[in-house]
Design a protein around this motif. Sequence first.
Motif: not given
Length: 351
Positions: A61-64, A72-73, A111-114, A333-337
């Motif tokens: 979710p974080d990058i989105q 830019i969604g 989850d890789v399913g998506g 990385c987005v979350k970490s930042g």
Amino acid sequence: MTVAVVGAGLAGLSAAWELTQAGADVVVLDAGRQAGGMIVTERRDGFIVEGGPDGFLAAEPDIQELARAVGIGDRLVDQVARGSTLWTGQRLEPLAEGKAAELLGIQVNADVGGGFRTFAGGMAELVEALVAGLVPRLRTTQGVTAAAPATRGWRLSFNGSSSLDAEAVILAVPAWVAARLLAGLGVPAARSLDTVIYAPSITVSLAYRADQLPATLQGAGFVATPDAGGAVRACTYAWRKYRMRAPEGLALLRAFVGPVDGDPASIAHAELAAILGINGAPLWTRAFYWTRGLPRYPRGHAERVATVRERLAQLAPLAIAGAGFDGAGVSACVKSGRDAARVILDRIGGK
Ligand SMILES: Cc1cc2nc3c(=O)[nH]c(=O)nc-3n(C[C@H](O)[C@H](O)[C@H](O)COP(=O)(O)OP(=O)(O)OC[C@H]3O[C@@H](n4cnc5c(N)ncnc54)[C@H](O)[C@@H]3O)c2cc1C
């Protein structure tokens, strides 16, 4: 007083965005010529060529969330071709979803399913949007060589004899750089961060006419078994995985190549021609060299990072962020930042 973010990769840019949203005065410093760090998108002759990451799991979710926040969604796009095959050295075989990452030694925490997602114009779209909001607070070719306590906060030194004072600092640099800078200012535990291994790799993008490739290609790419015998460890059928990666009638492959003697592009083409049955030479090739690419953490990494953070909490506001510490994927990385920015905002009282 200023919050200095050292490193304008995705972690540093995300931290800077969070800080500016809270009204902090930010300056972002990067040693390189351009922002983005490992995110490198080249657009040429209607192709979109990724030198580093080409996407992220749709379940991350974080990058989105950040993409939507910066407006830019609507540029988020889904993977089209799905699934990978396995190159055994003899033939391509079906491969279970999620197995490709495992074979490449990439840790998957969602989850890789998506499937995967990216940006319509390539991963650099997010970098460009973040940079647009930072002008003129981004300074490139500003490699930080040392950090030292100042009267209020920190003094950062650069090559040459210039320096910058900042009330707070976020080090969003690779682990080995942070290890050196922190050890130099009296956090000896930080030396242990140097144990993060940044494996070298080369990505080679190769353009062809679509009719040079067999129409029977399955899925979004293949991964080679460790004993397959070639230099190509994996290949993405980039123009099938995502839309608009190549002009109509043309095709784009991206090979992951291990360290090789000789020209990686020629080696990649020769191996791919044999594996996939490609007719004729590529229209062009482009190699990106990652002498220190994807980080991998040795056992005990999370504990070492926690110890360093405990020590940092006792100093003037200083935080670490990025792939060297909290996960190698772009969303991590987005979350970490952003998390590092929140720590700093707490320490400096919101502004
Ligand atoms: C080939 C490849 C493919 C990948 N594919 C994917 C993928 O498909 N999906 C995914 O999720 N992840 C992928 N990754 C991983 C992901 O791209 C990275 O982990 C992530 O982009 C790292 O971001 P970062 O901001 O932590 O660090 P970086 O992008 O490394 O940024 C650090 C910045 O710090 C700067 N810097 C260094 N030293 C100094 C200094 N002394 N002073 C100032 N600045 C300094 C550097 O110039 C750099 O810009 C891939 C990585 C590679 C190499």
